[in-house]
Structures are given as C-alpha cells and as structure tokens.
Design a protein around this motif. Structure first.
Motif, PDB file in Angstrom:
ATOM      1  N   MET A  55       0.854  -1.196   0.000  1.00  0.00           N
ATOM      2  CA  MET A  55       0.000   0.000   0.000  1.00  0.00           C
ATOM      3  C   MET A  55       0.890   1.247   0.000  1.00  0.00           C
ATOM      4  O   MET A  55       1.800   1.382   0.798  1.00  0.00           O
ATOM      5  CB  MET A  55      -0.911  -0.014   1.230  1.00  0.00           C
ATOM      6  CG  MET A  55      -1.909   1.135   1.252  1.00  0.00           C
ATOM      7  SD  MET A  55      -3.047   0.939   2.640  1.00  0.00           S
ATOM      8  CE  MET A  55      -4.090   2.333   2.334  1.00  0.00           C
ATOM      9  N   SER A  56       0.618   2.215  -0.931  1.00  0.00           N
ATOM     10  CA  SER A  56       1.473   3.393  -1.076  1.00  0.00           C
ATOM     11  C   SER A  56       1.229   4.381   0.044  1.00  0.00           C
ATOM     12  O   SER A  56       0.123   4.492   0.588  1.00  0.00           O
ATOM     13  CB  SER A  56       1.204   4.078  -2.428  1.00  0.00           C
ATOM     14  OG  SER A  56      -0.142   4.481  -2.480  1.00  0.00           O
ATOM     15  N   ASP A  57       2.272   5.095   0.366  1.00  0.00           N
ATOM     16  CA  ASP A  57       2.200   6.100   1.427  1.00  0.00           C
ATOM     17  C   ASP A  57       1.669   7.413   0.851  1.00  0.00           C
ATOM     18  O   ASP A  57       2.278   7.983  -0.060  1.00  0.00           O
ATOM     19  CB  ASP A  57       3.589   6.308   2.016  1.00  0.00           C
ATOM     20  CG  ASP A  57       3.544   7.224   3.231  1.00  0.00           C
ATOM     21  OD1 ASP A  57       2.423   7.571   3.644  1.00  0.00           O
ATOM     22  OD2 ASP A  57       4.617   7.590   3.734  1.00  0.00           O
ATOM     23  N   PRO A  58       0.481   7.928   1.328  1.00  0.00           N
ATOM     24  CA  PRO A  58      -0.090   9.148   0.743  1.00  0.00           C
ATOM     25  C   PRO A  58       0.560  10.428   1.237  1.00  0.00           C
ATOM     26  O   PRO A  58       0.202  11.510   0.798  1.00  0.00           O
ATOM     27  CB  PRO A  58      -1.557   9.099   1.185  1.00  0.00           C
ATOM     28  CG  PRO A  58      -1.515   8.357   2.490  1.00  0.00           C
ATOM     29  CD  PRO A  58      -0.393   7.349   2.374  1.00  0.00           C
ATOM     30  N   SER A  59       1.504  10.309   2.171  1.00  0.00           N
ATOM     31  CA  SER A  59       2.061  11.531   2.753  1.00  0.00           C
ATOM     32  C   SER A  59       2.792  12.407   1.744  1.00  0.00           C
ATOM     33  O   SER A  59       2.690  13.640   1.813  1.00  0.00           O
ATOM     34  CB  SER A  59       2.975  11.175   3.935  1.00  0.00           C
ATOM     35  OG  SER A  59       4.015  10.316   3.507  1.00  0.00           O
ATOM     36  N   PRO A  60       3.568  11.868   0.764  1.00  0.00           N
ATOM     37  CA  PRO A  60       4.234  12.781  -0.190  1.00  0.00           C
ATOM     38  C   PRO A  60       3.260  13.608  -1.013  1.00  0.00           C
ATOM     39  O   PRO A  60       3.448  14.810  -1.197  1.00  0.00           O
ATOM     40  CB  PRO A  60       5.059  11.820  -1.056  1.00  0.00           C
ATOM     41  CG  PRO A  60       5.260  10.621  -0.204  1.00  0.00           C
ATOM     42  CD  PRO A  60       4.010  10.482   0.582  1.00  0.00           C
ATOM     43  N   SER A  61       2.178  12.993  -1.503  1.00  0.00           N
ATOM     44  CA  SER A  61       1.208  13.762  -2.302  1.00  0.00           C
ATOM     45  C   SER A  61       0.470  14.778  -1.449  1.00  0.00           C
ATOM     46  O   SER A  61       0.182  15.900  -1.884  1.00  0.00           O
ATOM     47  CB  SER A  61       0.207  12.812  -2.966  1.00  0.00           C
ATOM     48  OG  SER A  61      -0.507  12.076  -1.982  1.00  0.00           O
ATOM     49  N   LEU A  62       0.176  14.403  -0.191  1.00  0.00           N
ATOM     50  CA  LEU A  62      -0.482  15.359   0.699  1.00  0.00           C
ATOM     51  C   LEU A  62       0.439  16.530   0.989  1.00  0.00           C
ATOM     52  O   LEU A  62       0.003  17.697   0.995  1.00  0.00           O
ATOM     53  CB  LEU A  62      -0.873  14.642   1.992  1.00  0.00           C
ATOM     54  CG  LEU A  62      -1.533  15.519   3.074  1.00  0.00           C
ATOM     55  CD1 LEU A  62      -2.840  16.111   2.556  1.00  0.00           C
ATOM     56  CD2 LEU A  62      -1.781  14.693   4.348  1.00  0.00           C
ATOM     57  N   HIS A  63       1.710  16.227   1.210  1.00  0.00           N
ATOM     58  CA  HIS A  63       2.672  17.303   1.459  1.00  0.00           C
ATOM     59  C   HIS A  63       2.808  18.216   0.249  1.00  0.00           C
ATOM     60  O   HIS A  63       2.903  19.445   0.388  1.00  0.00           O
ATOM     61  CB  HIS A  63       4.030  16.670   1.814  1.00  0.00           C
ATOM     62  CG  HIS A  63       5.083  17.695   2.131  1.00  0.00           C
ATOM     63  ND1 HIS A  63       5.022  18.532   3.232  1.00  0.00           N
ATOM     64  CD2 HIS A  63       6.239  18.020   1.468  1.00  0.00           C
ATOM     65  CE1 HIS A  63       6.076  19.332   3.243  1.00  0.00           C
ATOM     66  NE2 HIS A  63       6.835  19.037   2.187  1.00  0.00           N
ATOM     67  N   LEU A  64       2.771  17.641  -0.943  1.00  0.00           N
ATOM     68  CA  LEU A  64       2.866  18.449  -2.162  1.00  0.00           C
ATOM     69  C   LEU A  64       1.655  19.364  -2.319  1.00  0.00           C
ATOM     70  O   LEU A  64       1.784  20.540  -2.669  1.00  0.00           O
ATOM     71  CB  LEU A  64       2.996  17.521  -3.372  1.00  0.00           C
ATOM     72  CG  LEU A  64       3.076  18.214  -4.743  1.00  0.00           C
ATOM     73  CD1 LEU A  64       4.301  19.128  -4.803  1.00  0.00           C
ATOM     74  CD2 LEU A  64       3.107  17.182  -5.862  1.00  0.00           C
ATOM     75  N   ARG A  65       0.452  18.834  -2.030  1.00  0.00           N
ATOM     76  CA  ARG A  65      -0.753  19.655  -2.134  1.00  0.00           C
ATOM     77  C   ARG A  65      -0.718  20.805  -1.128  1.00  0.00           C
ATOM     78  O   ARG A  65      -1.140  21.932  -1.429  1.00  0.00           O
ATOM     79  CB  ARG A  65      -1.997  18.798  -1.910  1.00  0.00           C
ATOM     80  CG  ARG A  65      -2.324  17.874  -3.078  1.00  0.00           C
ATOM     81  CD  ARG A  65      -3.758  17.374  -2.985  1.00  0.00           C
ATOM     82  NE  ARG A  65      -3.975  16.594  -1.772  1.00  0.00           N
ATOM     83  CZ  ARG A  65      -3.796  15.275  -1.681  1.00  0.00           C
ATOM     84  NH1 ARG A  65      -3.371  14.587  -2.754  1.00  0.00           N
ATOM     85  NH2 ARG A  65      -4.028  14.634  -0.550  1.00  0.00           N
ATOM     86  N   GLN A  66      -0.213  20.531   0.080  1.00  0.00           N
ATOM     87  CA  GLN A  66      -0.106  21.591   1.070  1.00  0.00           C
ATOM     88  C   GLN A  66       0.872  22.676   0.630  1.00  0.00           C
ATOM     89  O   GLN A  66       0.618  23.878   0.821  1.00  0.00           O
ATOM     90  CB  GLN A  66       0.324  21.001   2.418  1.00  0.00           C
ATOM     91  CG  GLN A  66      -0.750  20.140   3.078  1.00  0.00           C
ATOM     92  CD  GLN A  66      -0.257  19.492   4.353  1.00  0.00           C
ATOM     93  OE1 GLN A  66       0.951  19.477   4.635  1.00  0.00           O
ATOM     94  NE2 GLN A  66      -1.191  18.923   5.132  1.00  0.00           N
ATOM     95  N   ARG A  67       1.988  22.256   0.037  1.00  0.00           N
ATOM     96  CA  ARG A  67       2.950  23.233  -0.456  1.00  0.00           C
ATOM     97  C   ARG A  67       2.361  24.083  -1.581  1.00  0.00           C
ATOM     98  O   ARG A  67       2.555  25.299  -1.636  1.00  0.00           O
ATOM     99  CB  ARG A  67       4.211  22.517  -0.934  1.00  0.00           C
ATOM    100  CG  ARG A  67       5.048  21.900   0.180  1.00  0.00           C
ATOM    101  CD  ARG A  67       6.320  21.301  -0.359  1.00  0.00           C
ATOM    102  NE  ARG A  67       7.133  22.334  -1.006  1.00  0.00           N
ATOM    103  CZ  ARG A  67       8.278  22.052  -1.652  1.00  0.00           C
ATOM    104  NH1 ARG A  67       8.710  20.786  -1.746  1.00  0.00           N
ATOM    105  NH2 ARG A  67       8.978  23.030  -2.206  1.00  0.00           N
TER     106      ARG A  67
END
Length: 409
Positions: free
Chosen positions: A1-13
């Motif tokens: 299962m992929s970790d969604p934290s990088p995409s969430l961090h990118l959206r926040q940035r």
C-alpha cells in the motif's frame, strides 16, 4: 500500500504557494494604488509650482494669489470683477484668470445636488432599513444601488436635451409639482393613520413604497393640470416674465436647478447605499428597548436609530459631496458653462471639472492657462482625498460604536 504523505505534502505546499501569491498580488495592488495617488499629487504640484515663480510661462501674464482669488479691475467695468476668460481674440486684450467663478460654480452645483439628493436618499434609506418589508427591500435596494452604475454622460445628456427644455416650456408646472408633492405625501401619511384598521392592514407601512406610486401620479397630474390657472392667477400669465420683472431673476434654460436635479439623481444611490447600510447595522436591541420603554416609532428613529447611525450617515453625505464636486459630464452638459457668480438658481455656472474637460485639450503645454487648469485639478484632488479620508475615519468610529454596543457593523 502506497504512502499518501508525499502527495499530501505536495498539495499543502501548492496551497501555501497559491496563498502567498495571492497575498503578494493583493499587497502589490494596494501599494500600486497608493503609489499612483502619490504620483498624481506630485505631478500636479510640480506642474503648478511654476505659476508662482518670478518668471511665468506666458509673457505678459500676471499670476498671483490676489489675481486668482480677489476681484480685479478690468477695462470697461466700473467695479473690480471676478472673471475667468483665459483665451483672447486680439493682442490688445488680456487673459483674465480669476478662478473664484470656477470654485463658486463647483460649490453651487454640488450644493444644489446635495439639497435634492440628501433628503431623498436619507428618506429612502430610513424607510427601507427600518420600515420596509424584507421581501420588498430585497428587490428595491439592489435596484437603487444599480443606479449608481449609470454613466454621468447619459444623465447629463438627458438633463441637457430633455429635462431642461421641458422645464423651460412647463415652468409653472414644475413649480406646481414642487409646491404640491411634499404636502401631498404628508397628507397621504396622515390619511393612512386615519384609515380603519382593516384598510391599514391591506395597505401596510412596509409596502408604502408601492402603494404611494398611484398617489404620486395623481399629484403630478393635478399639478400639471392646475399650472395654467396658477400661472394666470398669480403670475399674470407669464411666470418667466414675472421672475424677471419682480425678482430680477433671468431664467436660463440650463441652470443650477437642472444641474442639481441631474447630479442629485447621480449622487443619490451612493448616499442611499451607505446610509442604508449604516442604519441596518444598528443593533435591533436598541430600537426594541426604546419601544419597550414606550417610545413611538418616530421617537425611536430620531432619538435612538439616527444618533447611533450618525457617523455612517455623515460618511455617506461626505462621499456624496465628494462625487458631486468632482462630477464633470453632468455639469458640462446641463449647466450652460457660463462663469457667473450669482446666487440665482436659474443662472448657469462653470465648474472646475468642466473647465478642465473643455479647455485642457486647447491649452498650450506649459503655459499659464495649462498650469491654472492643473491647479484646479489639484484643488479637486485634495478636496476628494480629504473627504474620503474623513469618511473613512468616521466609518471606523461607527464600527467601534457597534462593537461597544455588542452589534455587528
């Protein structure tokens, strides 16, 4: 299962980047507006200053504060005169640079506009904010506010080519309407209070803006019908001649009254919108408390609501005055553009804004006439800036008053 934290961090940035960009654009826009205002003021001051240097730009032109604002002696006149005649037709004539007639015309036009606009706008604001039904208010208020978008050139065109000739042809009818309409409205209000309760419920006070329209049409029709008899009985059949012979008032087709009607129509929406917002923002608990203590609606209005909203109402009137002073096209098209200094409401006038619009394209760049027109522009700029600043200060005071009272502005 992929970790969604990088995409969430990118959206926040990305979101933070958009917020910072929006903040930067808004800040840059605000700074740009302030810089533009400062640049306009500096430009006008720099262009006007050479007027008062020892060597004026135009040869033979004597420009001083006394020549601009005090009456001067001119050939052919027994007494000193205020005259604005910057262009001459022969070498023997001297330009006449008295700016007092332009200031007088500006203030006269603005005063007549406010005399007509302020009572109507404040009356409409009081009725719609305190007495009108919510359903009718939701339709009437946006309509009146949209009137502010009407171009001044359109209003001036109608005033100069339609209203002025009609009033000139029906002078007695216009006078009859002025005489009959105010007491007619008061009679309608008195008659409403005398109606039986079932009829008053059928004609609620909140809908008076609609059911008064037929009565106003009846009053206008009666005034126009009675005008010939009024003119024949009181003014010898010629009201215009009576004004000239008895009161010494010559009637010009385009005059201060026409300008006041047209400019008042243009200024009224802005005064109404600001005053209505101020009255609507007064906490309802104040009016309820006053009426609970036995105050009538009239007493509540004059002793509670208007004092509480007075800073906002004052701000509305000041902003309306600022627009009236700076109005160009209505005065240009409906005033006759004669640089006269009279108290007569039936004479024309020439305002500073209209003079700038008419004469600046023909003024020699850097000449005395050119710099005097920029002096008029500087005076308008300073007046408008001071009026808007004062209105904003008063508006802030209003917000603080509401906050102390526990209401929302």
């Amino acid at each position: 299962m992929s970790d969604p934290s990088p995409s969430l961090h990118l959206r926040q940035r990305l979101r933070r980047g958009r917020d910072r960009l929006a903040t930067a654009l808004i800040t840059a826009g605000g700074i740009g507006v302030v810089a533009a205002l400062l640049a306009i003021g500096v430009f006008l001051v720099v262009e006007v200053l050479p007027l008062f240097w020892p060597a004026p730009a135009d040869t033979g032109a004597d420009v001083s504060w006394q020549a601009l604002w005090l009456p001067q002696s001119y050939e052919g006149y027994d007494a000193p005169q205020h005259r604005w005649q910057p262009t001459v037709t022969s070498a023997e004539e001297r330009p006449q640079y008295g700016m007092t007639p332009l200031v007088w015309g500006t203030l006269k036009a603005a005063a007549w506009a406010l005399v007509i606009a302020v009572p109507l706008a404040l009356g409409a604001a009081i009725h719609s904010a305190l007495f009108m039904s919510r359903r009718l208010r939701s339709r009437i208020k946006p309509t009146l506010e949209l009137m502010e978008a009407l171009p001044g050139v359109v209003i001036g065109f109608i005033a100069g080519l339609v209203l002025a000739p009609w009033v000139e042809r029906h002078l007695a009818g216009a006078l009859a309407m002025v005489v009959l309409l105010p007491p007619g409205v008061l009679i309608a209000g008195w008659g409403w209070t005398r109606l039986p309760a079932p009829l008053r419920r059928g004609l609620p006070l909140g809908w008076a803006g609609l059911w008064l329209i037929p009565w106003l049409l009846v009053l206008v029709t009666a005034a126009l019908a009675l005008a010939p008899w009024l003119e024949a009985g009181w003014f010898g059949g010629d009201l215009r001649g009576w004004l000239e012979t008895r009161l010494g008032l010559e009637y010009a087709s385009r005059n201060a009254v026409i300008v006041g009607l047209a400019m008042g129509f243009a200024v009224m929406p802005s005064i109404y919108a600001l005053a209505e917002d101020a009255l609507s923002g007064v906490p309802a608990s104040l009016a309820e408390g006053a009426q609970a203590l036995g105050a009538t609606r009239w007493q509540t209005l004059w002793q509670v609501m208007l004092p509480a909203a007075s800073p906002g109402v004052f701000s509305a009137v000041m902003i309306g005055a600022g627009r009236a002073v700076g109005e160009t096209m209505i005065v240009l098209m409906a005033s006759g553009n004669a640089a006269l200094m009279t108290l007569s409401p039936f004479d024309g006038m020439r305002s500073m804004a209209a003079s700038i619009a008419i004469e600046l394209p023909e003024a020699a760049l850097g000449g005395t006439h050119y710099r005097l027109l920029l002096l008029a522009a500087l005076a308008l700029f300073v007046f408008t800036f001071l009026v808007n600043t004062l209105a904003e200060v008063v508006r802030v005071r209003l917000r603080r008053r509401y906050r102390r009272l526990g209401g929302a502005p």
